[in-house]
Scaffold this active site. Structure first.
Site, PDB file in Angstrom:
ATOM      1  N   HIS A 237       0.867  -1.039   0.110  1.00 48.92           N
ATOM      2  CA  HIS A 237      -0.065   0.015   0.161  1.00 48.92           C
ATOM      3  C   HIS A 237       0.639   1.292  -0.032  1.00 48.92           C
ATOM      4  O   HIS A 237       2.016   1.115   0.829  1.00 48.92           O
ATOM      5  CB  HIS A 237      -0.935  -0.096   1.223  1.00 48.92           C
ATOM      6  CG  HIS A 237      -1.963   1.039   1.104  1.00 48.92           C
ATOM      7  ND1 HIS A 237      -1.723   2.465   1.124  1.00 48.92           N
ATOM      8  CD2 HIS A 237      -3.464   0.523   1.370  1.00 48.92           C
ATOM      9  CE1 HIS A 237      -3.154   3.041   1.005  1.00 48.92           C
ATOM     10  NE2 HIS A 237      -3.966   1.824   1.157  1.00 48.92           N
ATOM     11  N   ARG A 259      -6.118   9.194  -1.508  1.00 45.15           N
ATOM     12  CA  ARG A 259      -5.549   9.763  -2.677  1.00 45.15           C
ATOM     13  C   ARG A 259      -6.733   9.807  -3.556  1.00 45.15           C
ATOM     14  O   ARG A 259      -6.742  10.425  -4.507  1.00 45.15           O
ATOM     15  CB  ARG A 259      -4.556   8.582  -3.301  1.00 45.15           C
ATOM     16  CG  ARG A 259      -3.314   8.679  -2.555  1.00 45.15           C
ATOM     17  CD  ARG A 259      -2.281   7.471  -3.316  1.00 45.15           C
ATOM     18  NE  ARG A 259      -2.623   6.282  -2.847  1.00 45.15           N
ATOM     19  CZ  ARG A 259      -2.995   5.193  -3.599  1.00 45.15           C
ATOM     20  NH1 ARG A 259      -3.230   5.387  -4.933  1.00 45.15           N
ATOM     21  NH2 ARG A 259      -3.670   4.164  -3.351  1.00 45.15           N
TER      22      ARG A 259
END
Ligand SMILES: Cc1cc2nc3c(=O)[nH]c(=O)nc-3n(C[C@H](O)[C@H](O)[C@H](O)COP(=O)(O)OP(=O)(O)OC[C@H]3O[C@@H](n4cnc5c(N)ncnc54)[C@H](O)[C@@H]3O)c2cc1C
Length: 574
Positions: A237, A259
């Protein structure tokens, strides 16, 4: 001391997969005797509880199961088992309604009452259903209450250490457990066993999964000679929190929705770097963004702790505080202001796409053994979409419960265990008590660094060979080190030793499979073989242990639903 119990269905693990299996097996036949054995406390352990972002499901206008399927296949770089992926996307709809209407979860809604879907990277539709940014707590608490309300036997703080085959070697007879509280060994004879221990790549310097996960399930399956696929595929991640090595908060994940919502990644020189590398910028897939961050780190363009920054303030600090309450609090605990300032982040090992080979009904090659959740391989191929993890564990956990109930209806016998194997497995688990005790912490640190440096985000043959040699050395030292404290009750050093053994065994397999795959797909990037290779002749790795040696084969992907270059989306095909 070895105590013996018998049950109809034994479920190993109490995450989304294990608890859904218990509920569905009970629903299929309320007379079944069902036992859930779990390393931690029911509802308090595993990663389902830690789910932040949410649950992928094609519900809203404009989305479709075909679109969700294509995102999953393309995200997985054409390596997923297409039947498994199709079952995931179609059943996720049924399962999310079940979560709301039968299990009692409340997810966030749009003004018109439909479920809100948030944006997650690598997807062409905002389909990630959630409860703020703490979705897993909602799911696991409600599941726990439902299981508590049923006559399901709970063996909490019970660690499975071995799957025990039947005397004839042709099927499974049950599992050997250690009662962590007393140190007692328990053999649980079962007509069906579900492996749902949740994988968990906790062998990397930076990692997100819960500490109770140490690849025990896959290590047990490997020892039985069962096939494990895609073992080179470890998902990093991009945004693990980076607050120095002295805090366990380092490595814990800052969710993808940051994001997705428009957060920027900034290097140590203050430059936003993703825009020049991909048209989707920060919303590119996890594997790609992780590699880009890793490159910034290798180039030395880093923050004080050696990572990069995530920046959210341009989205409005109040808005960020409202939308990402849990993340804002987590960052504040480590001295960072997520809403108004910069937070240091680093790629962190998050999810394991590899796992035990199984069919859409969760059955494995060994009669009596079933697998679901992160222990199962094939659903995600080379990369898992954020939001497909908890969908996978709940969809397939439910299927496993139904399949095991049906299996019992057709083949309702207990099978006598291989007693020699049972005794050998007890001796294997007791091995550390023969040693004098070594520095397990140093061995663990060495494992974390080896995997991060040589078997991590960017790989090459020389590094993988170096990593394999180092893993052999760590294993040899571990086997001779042992545990000084001979007391069996709540001996956490003993369990640390067992954790390390499982982690080293599976780390060796990850490195060997990564060496075998001489191309770059999804989460697996070989600097010496950067091309993805011909998609139409894609293969996946299948590893088995035979006579103590690893055998890794390549098998062709069967494109049973869609072939590379094709799509199920009508508008794209026209
Ligand atoms: C921080 C974080 C955030 C995440 N966010 C998302 C997200 O937003 N969306 C998404 O889709 N996915 C997310 N995931 C991934 C998702 O959590 C997992 O894919 C999924 O929950 C796995 O479910 P599971 O049932 O297979 O395993 P888990 O929920 O991890 O449960 C595993 C169980 O096995 C038990 N166990 C382990 N070893 C043994 C043993 N030897 N004997 C007995 N029991 C054992 C554990 O104690 C635990 O009870 C996230 C993961 C993490 C770590």
């Amino acid at each position: 001391m070895l105590e013996r119990l018998a049950t109809d269905i034994l479920i190993l693990g109490s995450g989304g997969a294990g608890l859904f299996a218990a509920l569905h097996a009970h629903q299929a036949d309320p007379a079944l005797d069902i036992t859930v054995a779990t390393k931690g406390l029911l509802g308090k352990c595993g990663c389902t509880r830690m789910v932040q972002g949410g649950y992928n499901v094609a519900l809203n206008t404009g989305d479709s199961v075909e679109r969700h399927f294509m995102d999953t296949i393309e995200g997985g770089k054409w390596l997923p088992d297409q039947q498994l992926a199709w079952t995931l996307v179609t059943k996720a709809i049924e399962r999310v309604h079940e979560l709301e209407n039968e299990i009692g979860c409340f997810f966030d809604r749009n003004a018109d009452g439909t479920l809100h879907g948030k944006a997650f990277a690598g997807q062409t539709f905002d389909r990630t259903v959630h409860k703020g940014d703490l979705t897993g707590i909602e799911i696991i608490n409600r599941l726990m209450e439902q299981v508590w309300a049923r006559p399901v036997r709970r063996l909490e703080e019970h660690r499975a250490v071995a799957l025990i085959p039947a005397k004839d070697g042709k099927s499974l007879s049950g599992a050997l457990l250690i009662d962590i509280r007393t140190g007692l060994f328990r053999f649980v004879a079962a007509k069906a066993v579900l492996l749902a221990t949740g994988g968990g790549p906790t062998m990397y310097r930076y990692h997100t999964p819960s500490g109770d996960k140490s690849m025990d399930g896959l290590a047990m399956a490997l020892r039985l000679g069962l096939p494990l696929r895609d073992m080179e595929m470890v998902q990093f991640h991009p945004t693990g929190l980076l607050a120095g090595l002295d805090t366990r908060m380092t490595g814990t994940v800052l969710e993808e929705g940051l994001r997705g919502a428009g957060g920027h990644l900034i290097n140590g020189r203050g430059e936003r770097f993703m825009q020049r590398l991909d048209e989707r910028a920060e919303r590119a897939t996890r594997d790609f963004v992780s590699r880009c961050i890793y490159e910034e780190m290798r180039a030395g363009r880093t923050t004080p702790h050696g990572g990069v920054y995530i920046k959210m303030d341009h989205l409005g600090p109040d808005n960020v505080r409202r939308e990402f309450k849990g993340m804002v609090e987590r960052c504040a605990d480590c001295g960072f202001d997520l809403a108004g300032g910069l937070v240091e982040v680093v790629p962190t090992a998050h999810y394991f796409m590899g796992g035990l080979v199984c069919g859409v009904d969760t059955a494995t090659e060994l009669p009596g053994l079933f697998v679901a959740g992160e222990d199962a391989g094939g659903v995600h191929g080379a990369n898992r979409l954020g939001g497909n993890g908890v969908a996978n564990s709940t969809v397939y956990g439910g299927i496993a419960g139904e399949t095991m109930a049906a299996w019992l209806a057709a083949d309702a016998a207990h099978r006598a265990p291989d007693e020699a194997m049972l005794a050998a497995e007890v001796a294997r688990a007791e091995l550390p008590f023969a040693g004098k005790g070594g520095d397990l912490n140093r061995l663990r640190e060495s494992l974390l660094d080896t995997m991060w440096d040589d078997v991590g985000v960017i790989r090459d043959a020389a590094g993988l060979r170096r990593g394999l040699a180092q893993l052999d050395a760590i294993e040899a030292e571990l086997l001779s080190a042992g545990v000084a404290d001979q007391d069996r009750a709540f001996n956490l050093t003993w369990h640390d030793w067992l954790n390390l053994r499982s982690l080293v065994e599976i780390s060796k397999l990850i490195a060997a499979a990564a060496l075998k795959r001489e191309n770059s797909r999804g989460a697996h990037f070989r600097e010496d073989f950067p091309a993805e290779g011909d998609l139409t002749t894609s293969t996946f790795t299948v590893a088995r242990q035979r006579d103590g040696a690893l055998d890794i084969a390549d098998e062709p992907v069967a494109f049973t639903i869609v072939r590379p270059g094709e799509t199920l989306l009508k508008e794209a095909a026209e």
